[in-house]
Motif scaffolding. Sequence first.
Motif, PDB file in Angstrom:
ATOM      1  N   THR A 129      36.145  84.000  22.610  1.00 17.82           N
ATOM      2  CA  THR A 129      36.568  83.501  23.928  1.00 17.82           C
ATOM      3  C   THR A 129      35.374  83.158  24.812  1.00 17.82           C
ATOM      4  OG1 THR A 129      36.710  85.772  24.792  1.00 17.82           O
ATOM      5  CG2 THR A 129      38.702  84.825  23.814  1.00 17.82           C
ATOM      6  N   THR A 130      34.303  83.899  24.673  1.00 16.52           N
ATOM      7  CA  THR A 130      33.122  83.635  25.491  1.00 16.52           C
ATOM      8  C   THR A 130      32.468  82.319  25.109  1.00 16.52           C
ATOM      9  OG1 THR A 130      32.708  86.002  25.798  1.00 16.52           O
ATOM     10  CG2 THR A 130      30.865  84.509  26.176  1.00 16.52           C
ATOM     11  N   VAL A 131      32.337  82.058  23.815  1.00 22.23           N
ATOM     12  CA  VAL A 131      31.717  80.807  23.361  1.00 22.23           C
ATOM     13  C   VAL A 131      32.548  79.611  23.802  1.00 22.23           C
ATOM     14  CG1 VAL A 131      31.173  79.440  21.314  1.00 22.23           C
ATOM     15  CG2 VAL A 131      30.490  81.838  21.421  1.00 22.23           C
ATOM     16  N   PHE A 132      33.847  79.661  23.594  1.00 19.89           N
ATOM     17  CA  PHE A 132      34.701  78.537  23.978  1.00 19.89           C
ATOM     18  C   PHE A 132      34.724  78.336  25.498  1.00 19.89           C
ATOM     19  CE2 PHE A 132      37.392  79.103  19.902  1.00 19.89           C
ATOM     20  CZ  PHE A 132      36.460  78.362  19.193  1.00 19.89           C
ATOM     21  N   GLY A 133      34.860  79.441  26.237  1.00 16.63           N
ATOM     22  CA  GLY A 133      34.905  79.325  27.693  1.00 16.63           C
ATOM     23  C   GLY A 133      33.597  78.821  28.270  1.00 16.63           C
ATOM     24  N   ALA A 134      32.479  79.339  27.785  1.00 15.25           N
ATOM     25  CA  ALA A 134      31.181  78.915  28.296  1.00 15.25           C
ATOM     26  C   ALA A 134      30.908  77.454  27.969  1.00 15.25           C
ATOM     27  CB  ALA A 134      30.079  79.806  27.711  1.00 15.25           C
ATOM     28  N   PHE A 135      31.278  77.011  26.770  1.00 13.66           N
ATOM     29  CA  PHE A 135      31.054  75.608  26.399  1.00 13.66           C
ATOM     30  C   PHE A 135      31.899  74.683  27.265  1.00 13.66           C
ATOM     31  CE2 PHE A 135      31.963  71.831  23.808  1.00 13.66           C
ATOM     32  CZ  PHE A 135      30.670  71.391  23.561  1.00 13.66           C
ATOM     33  N   ALA A 136      33.134  75.088  27.530  1.00 12.40           N
ATOM     34  CA  ALA A 136      34.005  74.246  28.355  1.00 12.40           C
ATOM     35  C   ALA A 136      33.455  74.108  29.769  1.00 12.40           C
ATOM     36  CB  ALA A 136      35.413  74.841  28.393  1.00 12.40           C
ATOM     37  N   PHE A 137      32.983  75.195  30.351  1.00 13.45           N
ATOM     38  CA  PHE A 137      32.471  75.139  31.715  1.00 13.45           C
ATOM     39  C   PHE A 137      31.079  74.526  31.794  1.00 13.45           C
ATOM     40  CE2 PHE A 137      35.496  78.755  32.523  1.00 13.45           C
ATOM     41  CZ  PHE A 137      36.302  78.059  33.414  1.00 13.45           C
ATOM     42  N   ALA A 138      30.361  74.480  30.694  1.00 15.90           N
ATOM     43  CA  ALA A 138      28.996  73.951  30.717  1.00 15.90           C
ATOM     44  C   ALA A 138      28.926  72.488  30.322  1.00 15.90           C
ATOM     45  CB  ALA A 138      28.096  74.776  29.800  1.00 15.90           C
ATOM     46  N   ARG A 139      29.768  72.021  29.375  1.00 18.99           N
ATOM     47  CA  ARG A 139      29.602  70.676  28.811  1.00 18.99           C
ATOM     48  C   ARG A 139      30.810  69.766  28.976  1.00 18.99           C
ATOM     49  NH1 ARG A 139      24.576  69.538  28.957  1.00 18.99           N
ATOM     50  NH2 ARG A 139      23.289  71.165  28.052  1.00 18.99           N
ATOM     51  N   LEU A 140      31.994  70.306  28.965  1.00 18.03           N
ATOM     52  CA  LEU A 140      33.171  69.435  29.036  1.00 18.03           C
ATOM     53  C   LEU A 140      33.445  69.047  30.478  1.00 18.03           C
ATOM     54  CD1 LEU A 140      35.577  71.189  26.483  1.00 18.03           C
ATOM     55  CD2 LEU A 140      33.866  69.407  26.087  1.00 18.03           C
ATOM     56  N   ASN A 141      33.661  67.768  30.690  1.00 15.62           N
ATOM     57  CA  ASN A 141      33.950  67.254  32.027  1.00 15.62           C
ATOM     58  C   ASN A 141      35.459  67.078  32.178  1.00 15.62           C
ATOM     59  OD1 ASN A 141      31.205  67.023  32.833  1.00 15.62           O
ATOM     60  ND2 ASN A 141      31.035  65.127  31.639  1.00 15.62           N
ATOM     61  N   PHE A 142      36.046  67.921  33.000  1.00 14.07           N
ATOM     62  CA  PHE A 142      37.481  67.800  33.284  1.00 14.07           C
ATOM     63  C   PHE A 142      37.703  68.079  34.763  1.00 14.07           C
ATOM     64  CE2 PHE A 142      36.557  72.056  31.770  1.00 14.07           C
ATOM     65  CZ  PHE A 142      37.154  72.878  32.709  1.00 14.07           C
ATOM     66  N   LYS A 143      38.793  67.586  35.262  1.00 13.27           N
ATOM     67  CA  LYS A 143      39.075  67.670  36.685  1.00 13.27           C
ATOM     68  C   LYS A 143      39.295  69.126  37.099  1.00 13.27           C
ATOM     69  CE  LYS A 143      41.942  65.570  40.274  1.00 13.27           C
ATOM     70  NZ  LYS A 143      43.068  64.639  40.566  1.00 13.27           N
ATOM     71  N   GLY A 144      38.613  69.524  38.167  1.00 18.34           N
ATOM     72  CA  GLY A 144      38.768  70.885  38.675  1.00 18.34           C
ATOM     73  C   GLY A 144      37.947  71.916  37.936  1.00 18.34           C
ATOM     74  N   ARG A 145      36.946  71.472  37.171  1.00 14.47           N
ATOM     75  CA  ARG A 145      36.150  72.424  36.388  1.00 14.47           C
ATOM     76  C   ARG A 145      35.414  73.413  37.278  1.00 14.47           C
ATOM     77  NH1 ARG A 145      30.904  70.508  33.026  1.00 14.47           N
ATOM     78  NH2 ARG A 145      30.167  70.378  35.181  1.00 14.47           N
ATOM     79  N   GLU A 146      34.715  72.906  38.291  1.00 13.86           N
ATOM     80  CA  GLU A 146      33.939  73.776  39.159  1.00 13.86           C
ATOM     81  C   GLU A 146      34.834  74.702  39.974  1.00 13.86           C
ATOM     82  OE1 GLU A 146      30.765  74.059  38.862  1.00 13.86           O
ATOM     83  OE2 GLU A 146      30.731  72.440  37.388  1.00 13.86           O
ATOM     84  N   ALA A 147      35.983  74.179  40.426  1.00 17.73           N
ATOM     85  CA  ALA A 147      36.913  75.013  41.197  1.00 17.73           C
ATOM     86  C   ALA A 147      37.482  76.130  40.328  1.00 17.73           C
ATOM     87  CB  ALA A 147      38.039  74.153  41.771  1.00 17.73           C
ATOM     88  N   LEU A 148      37.815  75.801  39.097  1.00 20.86           N
ATOM     89  CA  LEU A 148      38.343  76.816  38.182  1.00 20.86           C
ATOM     90  C   LEU A 148      37.284  77.864  37.854  1.00 20.86           C
ATOM     91  CD1 LEU A 148      40.671  77.798  36.397  1.00 20.86           C
ATOM     92  CD2 LEU A 148      39.850  76.275  34.589  1.00 20.86           C
TER      93      LEU A 148
END
Length: 327
Positions: A129-148
């Motif tokens: 869960t840490t690897v997937f979550g960190a990659f999503a917040f670090a590299r994937l661009n999706f709406k509301g990423r920073e707010a989430l």
Amino acid sequence: MKDNALNLKKYIDFAEDKDINVDISIVIKEGNRSVDSIKSRERVTRFFLTIVLYIVVTFLAFLMVFPFYWMIITSLKSNNEIINTTQTFFPTIVMWSNYVYVFKHFNFVTYMTNTIVVAIFSTIGTLITTVFGAFAFARLNFKGREALFLVFLMTMMIPGEMMVISKYITVAAFGWIGEGATLTDAYLAMIVPFWVSVFYIYLLRQNFKQVPNELYLAAKVDGKSDWSFLWKVMVPLAAPTLISITILKFMGTCNSYVWPNLVANRDEYRLISNGLRNSSFVDPDTQRTEYGYQMAATVLVTVPLFLLFVFFRKYIMRGVGRAGIKG
């Protein structure tokens, strides 16, 4: 030293303007004496500051080590020597039999097996869960990423004790606790609720953000998918941080007490910390607690975790340090 040289030059210039005879050699000697005296005072000051620093550090180290030393020597004393008002800093008679007694009467193997199983699967789930979550917040661009991600960080301000009731209701709804719960159910109740750690996701995200974005774009140009880029580039580069997370999570699970004590309804389902707390080392004749046996069991529980930290401390420090370089 620059100020001294400047003052010396001003003095010579002033003497030349006033037609005053100046013995340059004498002036230079006096200047050198002044510089040497300043250096001497600096060396003395540095020496005393170093001595004070070592005294303070030694005192703090003694405060940290002394409880462990007292635990070890207590585990080697007889109960009569322990309850004696005059305490000794070394056993009068070394009682190695305390450890033999613990292995015979303390269900060490069962508790340690439960602890290792829960720690391993809890660590594996947390890493995923840490690897997937960190990659999503670090590299994937999706709406509301920073707010989430901000909401994720805000949950770190909530004490873990406030989540105990909701977690307990959840695992009870799954049937993992209760009279009919099996050992597997107890394992699931102790493992699954702690598969997600916001702190570890934040720690790994900071490490992922250190990887240049040009590397990610080059991988996309070469036709690499996000999945391939994650496991072939990001994870190997973040290996020190992942090792740190693995060690910290494993040690944290081994030291957990409150939650396993709530959900493990049988003694044979409990972890080593719960088993140590609930085991009674009482002399049946005098009804007195045998502190030597209790401390011997505590040493057996503490030493493996202590050695684990000693051998892997450099990986922990390296991983945390790398994650803190870039915000």
